[in-house]
Design an enzyme around this catalytic site. Structure first.
Site, short mmCIF file in Angstrom:
data_model
loop_
_atom_site.label_atom_id
_atom_site.label_comp_id
_atom_site.label_asym_id
_atom_site.label_seq_id
_atom_site.Cartn_x
_atom_site.Cartn_y
_atom_site.Cartn_z
N ASP A 14 93.27 -21.13 8.64
CA ASP A 14 92.33 -22.14 8.01
C ASP A 14 92.25 -22.03 6.54
O ASP A 14 92.24 -22.95 5.90
CB ASP A 14 90.93 -21.60 8.60
N ARG A 94 81.32 -9.38 5.52
CA ARG A 94 81.16 -10.55 4.86
C ARG A 94 80.78 -10.44 3.55
O ARG A 94 81.07 -11.09 2.59
CB ARG A 94 80.72 -11.56 6.01
N ASP A 124 79.75 -17.01 9.61
CA ASP A 124 80.25 -16.50 8.37
C ASP A 124 79.96 -17.39 7.27
O ASP A 124 79.57 -17.08 5.98
CB ASP A 124 81.95 -16.32 8.62
N SER A 175 91.16 -15.76 18.81
CA SER A 175 90.98 -15.73 17.20
C SER A 175 90.34 -14.42 17.09
O SER A 175 89.29 -13.94 17.74
CB SER A 175 89.61 -16.69 17.20
N1 ARG Z 1 80.44 -13.14 16.39
C1 ARG Z 1 80.63 -12.24 15.60
C2 ARG Z 1 79.89 -12.36 14.44
O1 ARG Z 1 79.67 -13.35 13.96
C3 ARG Z 1 82.14 -11.92 15.32
C4 ARG Z 1 82.99 -13.46 14.96
C5 ARG Z 1 84.35 -12.93 14.82
N2 ARG Z 1 85.20 -13.84 14.36
C6 ARG Z 1 86.46 -14.00 15.26
N3 ARG Z 1 87.25 -15.19 14.75
N4 ARG Z 1 86.74 -13.37 16.31
O2 ARG Z 1 79.71 -11.41 13.54
#
Ligand code: ARG
Length: 399
Positions: A14, A94, A124, A175
């Protein structure tokens, strides 16, 4: 002077596709990429730098691991970080990633925009934009992936057409997001909640079958709510977390398979591996149970939950979070002592705890002690449940 954009850059598909997009579609002559190391695999950090070089960006790698451990993971332990069963591993990284991008931006002669690779479905985008917007107000934020609504195969095609370096395997099925505090795996067949997680998705933890056949007892020492030593070895937070990820991971501790409610209200199926986080939070809760008063524990659970919701939303600088932490940290002043855990085939079981602040009187609790005169209890027991007894009397009368 050429128009400059600072891209929060992970090096994945991405964000890599964002580089030519920012040049061609958004007209930035100068792309600055910032990769923040919060404990991703070493190859990912190296790959990001390599791709940035090939694509000719001004690239920065910021090692934020020690800061992440001390100022993000340790507070997460103090708040028993837990959102629906998720120790918040991706979530708490983040804000720091965005903050480091701001710190780089502040050293540049000119910044016309920030950019990030978040899509429009995840959490995110909220977390990263909140932090950028709060720390450097007025700088526009661009999210090419979200704005252009590109699918994964369109991205791959776009990248190939421009000779953008991506791994053949970036069409990979899962992912994955990884940092010191945990590893998240989603997507592919895991999107079917009835599909059992295959062994191949795990990197940090052994399956119970493959884990050691002998249990291992470990001792974790806490000072003011922060873990400071394992088995008598004092360690900085970064080293301690890395050590426990290895050790507890070998015992298969920290696998989580759950349904999660994202900020949008969308439910997703998530898998996590968080060996250190699960071990530390289990131990920390056990110590709080020893030193905190009953009402304090009950209220702390509410504060922890509110903290987790803010952390999940990425509202790291919220005034409510500061106020909650004032309470949480006050409680931590007594959360010092030791906890013993048995690691065994996927579980971390508390088998002992000790503190100089234990709100516990062995004599008073013992069955063999006469210092407390039991006969004094008769009156207190009679008053117990008064409203319920009155209610039952009325039910009989009105029957
Ligand atoms: N759902 C989790 C969060 O929002 C983790 C997301 C992780 N991303 C991934 N590409 N596995 O904190």
């Amino acid at each position: 002077m050429s128009r400059t954009v600072v891209l929060v850059y992970s090096g994945g598909l991405d964000t890599t596709v964002c580089i030519p997009l920012l040049r061609e579609e958004y007209g930035f002559e100068h792309v600055v990429t910032v990769t923040v190391d919060v404990g991703q695999p070493r190859e990912d950090i190296a790959d990001a730098a390599e791709r940035a070089k090939i694509l000719g960006t001004e690239h920065y790698t910021v090692d934020a691991r020690a800061e992440f451990a001390a100022d993000y993971c340790v507070p997460a332990v103090k708040a028993n970080a837990d959102y629906q069963g998720y120790p918040l591993s991706t979530a708490i990284a983040r804000p720091l990633i965005a903050q480091k991008a701001v710190e780089i931006a502040q050293t540049l002669p000119r910044v016309d925009a920030f950019a990030h690779g978040c899509t429009g479905k995840g959490n995110d985008q909220f977390r990263i934009e909140f932090m950028l917007r709060t720390l450097m107000p007025g700088v526009p934020i661009i999210a090419p992936m979200r704005e252009r609504n590109m699918t994964r195969s369109e991205e791959i095609e776009y990248a190939r057409a421009r000779g953008v370096p991506i791994h053949q395997s970036s069409e990979k099925i899962w992912s994955i997001d990884e940092n010191l505090w945990g590893r998240s795996i989603e997507g592919g067949r895991l999107e079917d909640p009835s599909y059992a997680p295959p062994e191949e998705i795990f990197r940090w933890t052994r399956s119970p079958q493959e884990a050691h056949h002998a249990p291992q007892v470990i001792e974790i020492a806490f000072e003011n709510g922060a873990p400071v030593a394992v088995d008598g070895q004092r360690m900085e937070p970064l080293a301690l977390i890395q050590y426990l990820n290895e050790l507890a991971g070998e015992h298969g501790v920290g696998r989580i398979d759950m349904m999660e409610d994202r900020m949008l209200g969308l439910k997703v199926r998530e898998n996590y591996e968080c060996p250190a986080a699960v071990t530390l939070i289990t131990a920390h809760r056990a110590l709080e149970a020893l030193v905190c008063a009953r009402d304090e524990l009950r209220f702390k659970a509410q504060a922890d939950r509110a903290w987790a919701e803010l952390a999940y939303a990425g509202l790291w600088l919220d005034p409510f979070k500061e106020s909650l932490e004032a309470f949480i940290n006050k409680v931590q002043e007594r959360v010092s002592g030791k906890v013993w855990l048995r690691l065994y085939k996927g579980s971390a079981t508390v088998i002992g705890r000790e503190s100089r602040w234990a709100l516990y009187d062995a004599a008073a609790a013992s069955f063999d002690d006469k210092s407390f005169d039991q006969s004094e209890m008769s009156g207190a027991v009679k008053a117990h449940g008064m409203p319920a007894r009155l209610y039952y009397q009325l039910k009989r009368q009105n029957a």
